[in-house]
Design an enzyme around this catalytic site. Structure first.
Site, PDB file in Angstrom:
ATOM      1  N   HIS A 249       7.390   5.577   2.931  1.00 44.87           N
ATOM      2  CA  HIS A 249       7.792   4.230   3.371  1.00 44.87           C
ATOM      3  C   HIS A 249       9.050   3.855   2.590  1.00 44.87           C
ATOM      4  CE1 HIS A 249       3.799   3.205   5.259  1.00 44.87           C
ATOM      5  NE2 HIS A 249       3.363   4.090   4.365  1.00 44.87           N
TER       6      HIS A 249
ATOM      7  N   ASP B  25       2.393   9.467   0.897  1.00 42.16           N
ATOM      8  CA  ASP B  25       2.269   8.047   1.252  1.00 42.16           C
ATOM      9  C   ASP B  25       3.027   7.206   0.220  1.00 42.16           C
ATOM     10  OD1 ASP B  25       1.693   5.702   2.506  1.00 42.16           O
ATOM     11  OD2 ASP B  25      -0.472   5.782   2.190  1.00 42.16           O
TER      12      ASP B  25
HETATM   13  O1  DOR Z   1      -1.461   1.616   0.698  1.00 43.53           O
HETATM   14  C1  DOR Z   1      -0.811   1.512   1.729  1.00 43.53           C
HETATM   15  N1  DOR Z   1       0.454   1.068   1.715  1.00 43.53           N
HETATM   16  N2  DOR Z   1      -1.382   1.821   2.887  1.00 43.53           N
HETATM   17  C2  DOR Z   1      -0.770   1.574   4.054  1.00 43.53           C
HETATM   18  O2  DOR Z   1      -1.323   1.908   5.089  1.00 43.53           O
HETATM   19  C3  DOR Z   1       0.521   0.881   4.100  1.00 43.53           C
HETATM   20  C4  DOR Z   1       1.272   1.154   2.874  1.00 43.53           C
HETATM   21  C5  DOR Z   1       2.485   0.273   2.730  1.00 43.53           C
HETATM   22  O3  DOR Z   1       3.307   0.235   3.666  1.00 43.53           O
HETATM   23  O4  DOR Z   1       2.657  -0.334   1.683  1.00 43.53           O
HETATM   24 ZN    ZN Z   2       1.521   4.927   4.563  1.00 40.20          ZN
HETATM   25 ZN    ZN Z   3      -1.730   4.249   6.039  1.00 39.24          ZN
END
Ligand code: DOR
Ligand code: ZN
Ligand code: ZN
Length: 426
Positions: free
Chosen positions: A58, A295
């Site tokens: 992200h 992630d």
């Molecule tokens: O922990 C998370 N952060 N899970 C998610 O699904 C979204 C992500 C975020 O965009 O911060």
């Molecule tokens: Zn994510």
């Molecule tokens: Zn997620």
């Protein structure tokens, strides 16, 4: 005459040194002896792996660039040994229209040091057909945010416009999450309550729903950040029945359990949450998992200082995963082949990323050089990411990336970052 020749490279712990010849950003030759080149670099027997591919980051660009932007996010990637990233669509505006998709490609082309692809979100279904033509890495669906009818409609539409598209799923059942969150909020604000507010059963239910939709539509799906033993079992079972489904685990779900919420508070807060010892996955399950995705979900320290219910979920992961895994290689718990399979080969194959994920002739010269003996203590203050926190803070690691190369160009050398123009990979 080659552009570059890397000499004394080891492609595996027990293999002989080879020379990699690089021309126009591609691996042209893998030979015993050096070839003539404009530049020759002696890697002194260090291990060279294919550049890592993170299918789940992200970068918060556009709209949330106080948390991260494509420049800082891709610098973190380069520092961690990654040469390709697939960015998630939950930016502001979300990447769920042809216009926002094209805009984000421009941002990446301007700011990214590493190569990149983009997942798209599912908003107005009428955009799906055109979006599919723009070559997204996948259609990403947050199952916790969609009701069942909308979810089914999205599967149906995506499958109808292009049955080769992959759907990636954040698998948590919204109704169960809301129900348990309401109960747990009444219990106070102890960080460990967060794990109970989004219980394992919410993920298991969503995984079951995702699998039945994949079966119904003969649709390829990929589960992001699988966090429980039972979900993985369901996925394995579906794979054995011929359903086209793959799994991903994050470094935090792999190495940590919910005790770390007590230790690190919001710095360990993520969705799905860390699981208790009974439910959580660990290195023993790695052979059954298809991909490690970090992630990488950066937030500011200020935002993380809110109470457990208000602080945003997510941890940065790009700059720690390779060292964490190399430490396990040194401890003989895993092999370099596991790293290649989970972070290079499978990401390339599952997300159909051309010319990446392998060191072989004709592939992009994307590589990470690692020093298996180099040690450090994980210190988020040194992160290139804007998110200066980590649930791995203070951990001693042995084995580190020391050089990252994207299409033959050095983007990281001994922790120093160098400019580069990342390309859209599709
Ligand atoms: O922990 C998370 N952060 N899970 C998610 O699904 C979204 C992500 C975020 O965009 O911060
Ligand atoms: Zn994510
Ligand atoms: Zn997620």
């Amino acid at each position: 005459m080659l552009d570059l020749c890397l000499v004394n490279c080891k492609l595996n712990t027990d293999s002989k040194e080879v020379c990699l010849g690089i021309e126009d950003g591609k691996i042209l030759s893998i030979k015993k002896l050096p070839s003539k080149a404009d530049v020759t670099l002696d890697l002194q027997g260090k291990i060279v792996l294919p550049g890592l591919i993170d299918v789940h980051v992200h970068f918060r660009d556009p709209g949330l660039t106080h948390k991260e932007d494509f420049r800082t996010g891709s610098s973190a990637a380069a520092a961690g040994g990654f040469t390709t990233v697939l960015d998630m669509p939950n930016t502001i505006p979300p990447t769920d229209t042809p216009l926002t998709f094209r805009e984000k490609i421009k941002i990446g082309q301007k700011k990214s040091l590493v190569d990149f692809g983009l997942h798209v979100g599912v908003g107005d279904l009428s955009h799906i057909e055109e979006l599919a033509r723009l070559k997204p890495a996948s259609f990403k669906i947050f199952m916790d945010l969609l009701d069942h009818t909308t979810l089914t409609d999205a599967f149906s539409k995506i499958n109808e416009v292009n049955s080769d598209c992959i759907i990636t799923l954040h698998a948590e059942d919204g109704q169960l999450v809301r129900q348990f969150t309401e109960i747990m909020k009444k219990e106070g604000s102890d960080p460990e309550l967060y794990a109970k507010a989004r219980p394992a059963q919410a993920e298991i239910k969503a995984v079951e729903d995702g699998i039945s939709l994949a079966k119904k539509y003969k649709q390829k799906i990929h589960f992001c950040h699988v966090s429980t033993k039972e979900s993985l079992k369901q996925i394995k079972h579906a794979q054995n029945r011929g359903i086209d489904v793959t799994s991903e685990i994050t470094p935090h779900h792999l190495f940590l359990d919910s005790i770390y919420l007590k230790k690190f508070g919001n710095h360990a807060k993520t969705n799905p949450p860390l699981r208790d010892r009974m439910n959580h996955l660990n290195l023993n399950y790695l052979p059954e998992i298809d991909i490690i995705g970090t992630d990488h979900a950066p937030h500011t320290l200020e935002e993380k200082e809110e109470n457990i219910w208000n602080a945003p979920p997510g941890v940065p992961g790009l700059e720690t995963i390779l060292s964490l895994l190399l430490t396990k290689v040194n401890q003989k718990k895993i092999g370099l082949n596991d790293i290649k399979r989970l972070l290079c080969e499978n990401p390339s194959k599952i997300f159909s990323i051309p010319h990446k994920g392998f060191i072989s002739e004709g592939m992009d010269a994307d590589m990470v050089v690692v020093d298996l003996k180099k040690e450090c203590v994980i210190d988020p203050d040194t992160f290139k990411s804007k998110a200066k926190y980590s649930p791995f803070k203070g951990l001693n690691v042995r084995g580190m990336p020391v050089m990252t190369m994207v299409r033959g160009k050095i983007v990281m050398d001994q922790g120093n970052i160098f400019k580069n123009k990342g390309q859209f990979v599709y």
